[in-house]
Scaffold this active site. Structure first.
Site, mmCIF file in Angstrom:
data_model
loop_
_atom_site.group_PDB
_atom_site.id
_atom_site.type_symbol
_atom_site.label_atom_id
_atom_site.label_comp_id
_atom_site.label_asym_id
_atom_site.label_seq_id
_atom_site.Cartn_x
_atom_site.Cartn_y
_atom_site.Cartn_z
ATOM 1 C CE LYS A 40 -3.549 2.397 2.630
ATOM 2 N NZ LYS A 40 -4.591 2.277 3.645
ATOM 3 C CE LYS A 50 -6.002 2.031 -0.567
ATOM 4 N NZ LYS A 50 -5.927 2.370 0.798
#
Ligand code: PBG
Ligand code: ZN
Length: 327
Positions: free
Chosen positions: A195, A248
């Site tokens: 992330k 992400k």
């Protein structure tokens, strides 16, 4: 062998032929719808920072989830937005917290829908960070205990899949241990493993009221310059017991999705985040591109990179668009 013997255009001459030879597909099976739940009742209201997305009260969430189930969407990921924020985010593990109530309502009203819960403290802390603060810093190891507690509380409410998004070191192990100790050893973990500290989360933070009150998240989320580090994060999370891993944001990270899938061969998800949504929605609203085709192109690109499934704000909307795009 080359032209005129090789003519790639021969396989592009009709919709049926193009469908027959397509390397990548996208169906309802590959899509997860994010939904925001707030502490109200009988309430559905548009989210100002996310066009055509809505806040739901737990009681009104069920009808939405039923509509998604009718479309064949297998899973939703729920974000609980508390208006009782405090320094440690205690609503994250409150038995009557907004996410717990939402999960219970959905599992009672639409049991076949898989419910993923985003596990983080930033929607519940008054300072907006993903962990608790000690000496002006996010304290990693103290945060782990709270995350484990919140994970157990989500699982106890009926969550099918726990998705830690905080980026603390060691959190997958802590969450796994917490779940196992509470007899949730069969509850899978979908880890937001790679992330990045991304500018593309801004509309989400507007929606969740989770913008950090000081500093930013670069002390725990990843530097967009790094790909090898993403592989390290994924390896660690898998070693700690993650059942599925996520990259992400999605479109800025197609190379990372590809590398993660190639390297580990494990179930790999991608999150097409709020800023990716806003980017195309605004361009389309300004008449600059065809939203349907642009969205389908990004979704298929994320699948092509190697994502097994995609969390996307367009999950529901895009499904009817895919047929035309795919031919
Ligand atoms: C919570 C969380 C965030 C997102 C998913 N879980 C925000 C953040 O890390 O600041 C972003 C989702 C999106 O932008 O759509 N940590
Ligand atoms: Zn967070």
């Amino acid at each position: 062998m080359s032209f005129p013997i090789e003519r790639p255009r021969r396989l592009r001459s009709s919709p049926a032929l193009r469908r027959l030879v397509a390397e990548t597909n996208l169906s309802a099976d590959h899509l997860v719808q994010p939904l925001f739940v707030i502490e109200k009742s009988n309430f559905v209201q548009p989210i100002p920072s996310l066009a055509d997305q809505f806040y739901y009260s737990p009681d009104r969430l069920v009808e939405k989830v039923e509509a998604l189930a009718r479309q064949g969407i297998p899973a939703v990921i729920l974000f609980g937005i508390s208006d009782r924020k405090d320094a440690v985010g205690s609503q994250a593990w409150a038995d009557d917290g907004v996410i717990q109530r939402a999960v219970r309502a959905v599992k009672a009203g639409c049991p076949q829908m898989l419910v993923m819960t985003d596990l983080c403290l930033c929607e519940y802390t008054d300072h907006g960070h993903c962990g608790i603060i000690k000496n002006g810093c996010v304290d990693n190891d103290e945060t782990l205990k709270l995350l484990a507690q919140a994970a157990v509380s989500q699982a106890a409410a009926g969550a099918d899949i726990i998705a830690p998004s905080d980026m603390m070191d060691g959190r997958v192990a802590a969450v796994r241990q917490g779940l196992d100790d509470a007899s949730f050893e069969l509850t899978p973990i979908l880890s937001y493993a790679a992330k990045y500290a991304s500018a593309f989360y801004e509309p989400f933070r507007g929606a969740a009221g989770s913008t950090p009150a000081f500093d930013d998240r670069r002390g725990y989320q990843m530097n967009p310059a790094n790909r090898l580090e993403a592989l390290r994060e994924v390896r660690l999370d898998l070693e700690e017991g993650a059942d599925m891993v996520m990259v992400k944001p999605a479109l800025p990270c197609l190379d990372v999705i590809y590398a993660v899938k190639q390297t580990f061969g494990r179930v790999t998800a991608a999150f097409q985040v709020s800023g990716e949504y806003a980017m195309l929605e605004s361009a389309a609203a300004n008449g600059l591109l065809d939203l349907k085709r642009a969205v389908c192109e990004t979704l298929i690109a994320i699948r092509r990179a190697g994502a097994d499934f995609i969390i996307s704000y367009w999950a529901e909307q895009a499904l009817p668009w895919m047929g035309e795009f795919a031919s």
